[in-house]
Design an enzyme around this catalytic site. Structure first.
Site, mmCIF file in Angstrom:
data_model
loop_
_atom_site.group_PDB
_atom_site.id
_atom_site.type_symbol
_atom_site.label_atom_id
_atom_site.label_comp_id
_atom_site.label_asym_id
_atom_site.label_seq_id
_atom_site.Cartn_x
_atom_site.Cartn_y
_atom_site.Cartn_z
ATOM 1 N N SER A 121 -12.624 13.906 52.115
ATOM 2 C CA SER A 121 -13.805 14.530 51.513
ATOM 3 C C SER A 121 -14.027 15.926 52.068
ATOM 4 C CB SER A 121 -15.043 13.662 51.730
ATOM 5 O OG SER A 121 -15.150 13.278 53.061
ATOM 6 N N HIS A 142 -10.607 12.020 45.149
ATOM 7 C CA HIS A 142 -11.798 11.811 45.984
ATOM 8 C C HIS A 142 -12.794 10.859 45.326
ATOM 9 C CE1 HIS A 142 -15.556 13.617 48.101
ATOM 10 N NE2 HIS A 142 -15.080 12.601 48.771
ATOM 11 N N GLU A 154 -13.038 12.790 41.867
ATOM 12 C CA GLU A 154 -12.598 14.176 41.774
ATOM 13 C C GLU A 154 -11.074 14.213 41.894
ATOM 14 O OE1 GLU A 154 -16.533 16.335 43.705
ATOM 15 O OE2 GLU A 154 -14.887 15.823 45.040
ATOM 16 N N ASN A 192 -19.852 17.614 46.923
ATOM 17 C CA ASN A 192 -20.389 18.002 48.227
ATOM 18 C C ASN A 192 -20.710 19.493 48.311
ATOM 19 O OD1 ASN A 192 -20.360 15.412 49.133
ATOM 20 N ND2 ASN A 192 -18.363 15.563 50.131
HETATM 21 P P1 NAI Z 1 -13.137 3.561 57.764
HETATM 22 O O1 NAI Z 1 -13.258 3.960 59.173
HETATM 23 O O2 NAI Z 1 -14.080 2.548 57.198
HETATM 24 O O3 NAI Z 1 -11.641 3.023 57.495
HETATM 25 C C1 NAI Z 1 -10.494 3.694 57.898
HETATM 26 C C2 NAI Z 1 -9.377 2.667 58.083
HETATM 27 O O4 NAI Z 1 -8.161 3.387 58.248
HETATM 28 C C3 NAI Z 1 -9.544 1.764 59.273
HETATM 29 O O5 NAI Z 1 -9.383 0.411 58.891
HETATM 30 C C4 NAI Z 1 -8.417 2.196 60.228
HETATM 31 O O6 NAI Z 1 -7.881 1.125 60.975
HETATM 32 C C5 NAI Z 1 -7.397 2.735 59.265
HETATM 33 N N1 NAI Z 1 -6.489 3.739 59.817
HETATM 34 C C6 NAI Z 1 -6.764 4.752 60.669
HETATM 35 N N2 NAI Z 1 -5.660 5.480 60.918
HETATM 36 C C7 NAI Z 1 -4.663 4.918 60.200
HETATM 37 C C8 NAI Z 1 -3.285 5.245 60.019
HETATM 38 N N3 NAI Z 1 -2.721 6.272 60.637
HETATM 39 N N4 NAI Z 1 -2.552 4.472 59.195
HETATM 40 C C9 NAI Z 1 -3.117 3.415 58.555
HETATM 41 N N5 NAI Z 1 -4.404 3.063 58.704
HETATM 42 C C10 NAI Z 1 -5.176 3.813 59.510
HETATM 43 O O7 NAI Z 1 -13.190 4.936 56.901
HETATM 44 P P2 NAI Z 1 -13.722 5.179 55.409
HETATM 45 O O8 NAI Z 1 -15.185 5.401 55.445
HETATM 46 O O9 NAI Z 1 -13.171 4.136 54.518
HETATM 47 O O10 NAI Z 1 -13.061 6.612 55.080
HETATM 48 C C11 NAI Z 1 -11.678 6.755 54.907
HETATM 49 C C12 NAI Z 1 -11.374 8.116 54.308
HETATM 50 O O11 NAI Z 1 -12.103 8.287 53.097
HETATM 51 C C13 NAI Z 1 -11.697 9.323 55.176
HETATM 52 O O12 NAI Z 1 -10.729 10.313 54.956
HETATM 53 C C14 NAI Z 1 -13.032 9.794 54.624
HETATM 54 O O13 NAI Z 1 -13.277 11.147 54.806
HETATM 55 C C15 NAI Z 1 -12.844 9.498 53.134
HETATM 56 N N6 NAI Z 1 -14.107 9.305 52.425
HETATM 57 C C16 NAI Z 1 -15.104 8.544 52.962
HETATM 58 C C17 NAI Z 1 -16.299 8.376 52.266
HETATM 59 C C18 NAI Z 1 -17.390 7.529 52.847
HETATM 60 O O14 NAI Z 1 -18.533 7.647 52.360
HETATM 61 N N7 NAI Z 1 -17.138 6.677 53.813
HETATM 62 C C19 NAI Z 1 -16.524 9.005 50.957
HETATM 63 C C20 NAI Z 1 -15.361 9.713 50.453
HETATM 64 C C21 NAI Z 1 -14.226 9.877 51.185
#
Ligand code: NAI
Length: 506
Positions: A121, A142, A154, A192
């Site tokens: 994001s 996105h 997006e 955003n």
């Molecule tokens: P989260 O922390 O809930 O989940 C991330 C997961 O990725 C975890 O289960 C972790 O173990 C795993 N992980 C970390 N490094 C890894 C790797 N190298 N290989 C494989 N798995 C790995 O995070 P969330 O909230 O789901 O966000 C994920 C992505 O989505 C980020 O890039 C964030 O910026 C983007 N995003 C998040 C939003 C939100 O509101 N939470 C909205 C839009 C985008």
């Protein structure tokens, strides 16, 4: 229906990965979960299954559909397991180096035809793709949280992303039941970026003492129809998330004044007053519920002075009719009598300046915000100037509350509350069109779906009249001398013809 992608991998089985997996499987794709923490992938699968069980018990689909959905979720234990996938969606930790390394590894393991996308994001799609051998096969995709409910995606083309890849991703978004919008690879993409206007301008006017945060929330909800006030939103998102985003977008745009954050949130962040999750933000929380300060009480006024309305008042005819309906005694002379409550309704200008320019007695002058049609709002907003007499302020407050509508009285600053915030939102949106971040149509669509605004910023500008928005901005610029309020050239050009028109070269 031919699916754009039959085999889809989700890397990172957190909040976002789960939601994306759910809608991808529902569209008919086979979905593979991979996470560096094996139990995370299993927990994600269980969570998606649980969502489906609940939806089935609510009658959304039958047991056969549930079985079919479940059969499409698979677990991958190594990245090699993803070799059959045509699309890999990355939703891991938001770190540039980690994401870059993952994609380099994937490119070496997977077939050349595989499309790789990031759900970032805040990072640049082009920067993530910089070290890839096939950047044409790489894009941003996105989604918003919670994915199944936030029905917009997006599609972001990096510098080298191929048009075919974007078209295929766009098609697939609609197959998943989402609305795709095309965004340039620019800071904040569409949603955003467009969202910068609301919170930053509200912070500015509270930090200037125009009014308090709870009144600002009430005004913007009751006058414009926002579901959440900006300070309720800050409390919900938490300042450890939203303040860094404000700073990051401001700096990525090389200190563009329109995006300037506030010292108010940096100080609160430093003090740990983050929002609802810590029980204390702009509001305080008891049992998870915000404690609302009381709304301004209507003063008890027995005798009302006659009312004189400036000939230059915005929506003057409407205002005169409203006053008549409220039982006011109207003066019709060229200037107010010595007893008259004097009403002005400026756009952008402060009440003091208007009183001085129109040679009115500031002690009896009160302003009313008439940007919106009165009948379309749930609240009226008045502004005093530093010289306004208390009896005149109270008379105006009680008069405009006579029919039971809520009234707020704010300090004089130019643009009241709504004019400032709305003009700022419309101006930022217009400048996004000027900068070719996206089309006007995609901008309004992305903002209504991604931010839940009652109307897209450009449609809102059209509803209120682009010339009125321009007048607010020109006058705010005069009052503040701040380039923050300079109208985008796009807004000036479109001012005469409408902002959401589609059929011009703009
Ligand atoms: P989260 O922390 O809930 O989940 C991330 C997961 O990725 C975890 O289960 C972790 O173990 C795993 N992980 C970390 N490094 C890894 C790797 N190298 N290989 C494989 N798995 C790995 O995070 P969330 O909230 O789901 O966000 C994920 C992505 O989505 C980020 O890039 C964030 O910026 C983007 N995003 C998040 C939003 C939100 O509101 N939470 C909205 C839009 C985008």
């Amino acid at each position: 229906m031919t699916l754009a992608f039959n085999q889809v991998a989700i890397i990172g089985a957190g909040a976002m990965g789960r939601g994306i997996a759910q809608i991808a499987a529902q569209s008919g794709s086979q979905v593979w979960f991979f996470d560096t923490q094996t139990e995370a992938a299993q927990l994600a699968r269980d969570a998606v299954f649980q969502v489906w069980e609940t939806l089935m018990s609510k009658g959304r689909f039958d047991a056969d559909t549930l079985t079919a959905y479940k059969s499409r979720i698979h677990m991958a234990t190594t990245l090699q397991d993803l070799r059959s996938c045509e699309l890999v969606i990355e939703a891991i930790v938001e770190r540039l180096d980690t994401k870059k390394n993952l994609f380099i590894e994937l490119e070496n393991l997977l077939p050349e035809t595989t499309v790789l996308v990031t759900n970032t994001s805040s990072l640049s799609v082009t920067a993530i793709a910089a070290a890839l051998k096939r950047p044409a096969q790489f894009a941003g995709y996105h989604f918003f949280n919670p994915v199944p409910l936030m029905k917009v995606v997006e599609v972001i083309a990096g510098l080298k992303t191929s048009r075919e890849v974007c078209e295929r991703l766009t098609h697939y978004a609609t197959q998943m039941g989402h609305a795709p919008v095309q965004a340039g690879d620019t800071p904040g993409f569409i949603v955003n970026h467009a969202g910068r206007g609301y919170g930053t301008e509200a912070l500015r006017l509270v930090s200037e003492g125009v009014t308090d945060f709870a009144t600002t929330d009430r005004i913007l909800k009751d006058q414009v129809g926002f579901k959440l006030g900006p300070f309720e939103l800050f409390d919900l998102t938490a300042l450890d998330v939203s303040h860094p985003v404000m700073e990051s977008i401001y700096n990525q745009y090389f200190q563009e004044p329109r995006y300037r954050p506030s010292v108010m949130t940096s100080q609160r962040l430093a003090g740990g007053v983050l929002g609802k999750k810590v029980g204390e933000g702009f509001y305080s929380y008891a049992d998870g519920k915000a404690v609302l300060p009381p709304d301004h009480a209507v003063p008890n006024v027995k005798e009302f002075p006659p009312v004189w309305v400036s000939p230059r008042a915005t929506r003057r005819i409407e205002l005169l009719k409203l006053l008549k309906d409220l039982g006011a005694t109207l003066e019709t002379g060229a200037s107010p009598s010595p007893q008259a409550l004097t009403l002005v309704a400026p756009l952008g200008f402060d009440v003091t300046t208007v009183a001085v320019v129109e040679r009115l007695d500031p002690a009896r002058t009160v302003g009313i915000d008439m940007l919106f049609e009165d009948a379309a709002t749930q609240r009226r907003v008045l502004a005093t100037n530093p010289a306004t007499r208390i009896d005149m302020r109270d008379a105006a407050h009680a008069l405009f509350a006579k029919d039971g509508k809520a009234v707020s009285v704010v300090r004089d600053s130019g643009g009241f509350v709504t004019q400032r915030v709305v003009a700022h939102i419309v101006n930022i949106a217009a400048d996004m069109c000027q900068q070719r971040v996206c089309t006007p149509k995609d901008l309004d669509l992305a903002v209504t779906l991604g931010l839940g605004y009652p109307l897209g910023p450009l449609a809102l500008g059209d509803k209120l009249g682009p010339a009125n928005i321009l007048e607010v901005l020109f006058n705010l610029q005069t009052v503040y001398g701040d380039p923050r309020y300079r109208p985008s050239p796009w807004l000036r050009r479109r001012g005469a013809i409408g902002l959401s028109l589609l059929h011009t070269e703009d």
